[in-house]
Write a protein that holds these residues in place. Sequence first.
Motif, PDB file in Angstrom:
ATOM      1  N   GLU A 277     -61.347  -5.912  12.100  1.00 19.82           N
ATOM      2  CA  GLU A 277     -61.475  -4.528  11.624  1.00 19.82           C
ATOM      3  C   GLU A 277     -61.365  -3.501  12.756  1.00 19.82           C
ATOM      4  O   GLU A 277     -61.289  -2.302  12.507  1.00 19.82           O
ATOM      5  N   ILE A 278     -61.376  -3.961  14.013  1.00 19.72           N
ATOM      6  CA  ILE A 278     -61.270  -3.038  15.154  1.00 19.72           C
ATOM      7  C   ILE A 278     -59.927  -2.324  15.086  1.00 19.72           C
ATOM      8  O   ILE A 278     -58.887  -2.950  14.873  1.00 19.72           O
ATOM      9  N   LEU A 279     -59.944  -1.014  15.275  1.00 22.13           N
ATOM     10  CA  LEU A 279     -58.714  -0.239  15.182  1.00 22.13           C
ATOM     11  C   LEU A 279     -57.771  -0.554  16.347  1.00 22.13           C
ATOM     12  O   LEU A 279     -58.222  -0.866  17.452  1.00 22.13           O
ATOM     13  N   PRO A 280     -56.448  -0.468  16.109  1.00 27.65           N
ATOM     14  CA  PRO A 280     -55.443  -0.837  17.126  1.00 27.65           C
ATOM     15  C   PRO A 280     -55.642  -0.107  18.450  1.00 27.65           C
ATOM     16  O   PRO A 280     -55.900   1.100  18.471  1.00 27.65           O
ATOM     17  N   GLY A 281     -55.509  -0.844  19.535  1.00 28.46           N
ATOM     18  CA  GLY A 281     -55.564  -0.270  20.879  1.00 28.46           C
ATOM     19  C   GLY A 281     -56.955  -0.107  21.444  1.00 28.46           C
ATOM     20  O   GLY A 281     -57.115   0.183  22.634  1.00 28.46           O
ATOM     21  N   THR A 282     -57.982  -0.308  20.626  1.00 28.00           N
ATOM     22  CA  THR A 282     -59.349  -0.054  21.077  1.00 28.00           C
ATOM     23  C   THR A 282     -59.768  -0.984  22.208  1.00 28.00           C
ATOM     24  O   THR A 282     -60.199  -0.528  23.275  1.00 28.00           O
ATOM     25  N   LYS A 283     -59.637  -2.288  22.004  1.00 27.45           N
ATOM     26  CA  LYS A 283     -60.083  -3.232  23.026  1.00 27.45           C
ATOM     27  C   LYS A 283     -59.273  -3.085  24.312  1.00 27.45           C
ATOM     28  O   LYS A 283     -59.826  -3.163  25.415  1.00 27.45           O
TER      29      LYS A 283
END
Length: 237
Positions: free
Chosen positions: A110-116
Amino acid sequence: MNADFLGRRIIIKFKNINMTKIKACIFDLDGVIVDTAKFHYIAWKELADEMGFEFTVEDNERLKGVSRMTSLDILLSIGKVNKSEDEKLALATRKNENYLTYILKMGPEEILPGTKAFLDTLKEEGVRIALGSASKNAMTILERLKLTNYFEAIIDGTKVSKAKPDPEVFLKAAEALGVQPDNCVVFEDAEAGVEAALSGGMKCVGIGKADVLGKAHLIIDGLHQMNMQKLYALNEK
């Protein structure tokens, strides 16, 4: 010493001094790191349905970035419904219980793209990282996403008494990091959050639409569009 070489050294030194102004990034949670708005909407709509009035996706936009009780007040005003304080507390509790059934099923997907990738880059560059969210479920969400260890400070709805656009949540995050407000950049997706960042004396990156977040220093679609060059460029704004 060669004049050209000396000139280059001065320019590089100036750039390095300039770049150190930004020492910390403070992230809102909902709509920035993860999209929980859909779950909030479902839970609020369930309450509205029980009380017999319509609550739309557009109405839900008004609840972004504000506290649970303030959100409830907005919901009740939409439905032109009056409730006692005890009834409001019961409604807010029920909404949160409904919401929790959805977020407890979340995972790292569920983490939004590019966050990590951006969080990893910040850590590599020595930029401090904090969370500044109105959500009282922030710790639960971060644990489900397996992101807790990225944040040196987590200031959520259980640690503040004033809702955005008051800057309390961001100022407490900066204090917890030991960084001055003018050395911080806030990432926000809500108008109230942008207002909070600016009134706290911080730079702000808005994530979303320019017509809503127009006061932010930089507006992007998501953290997948963010990099260190854009971050340090905020020193000039």
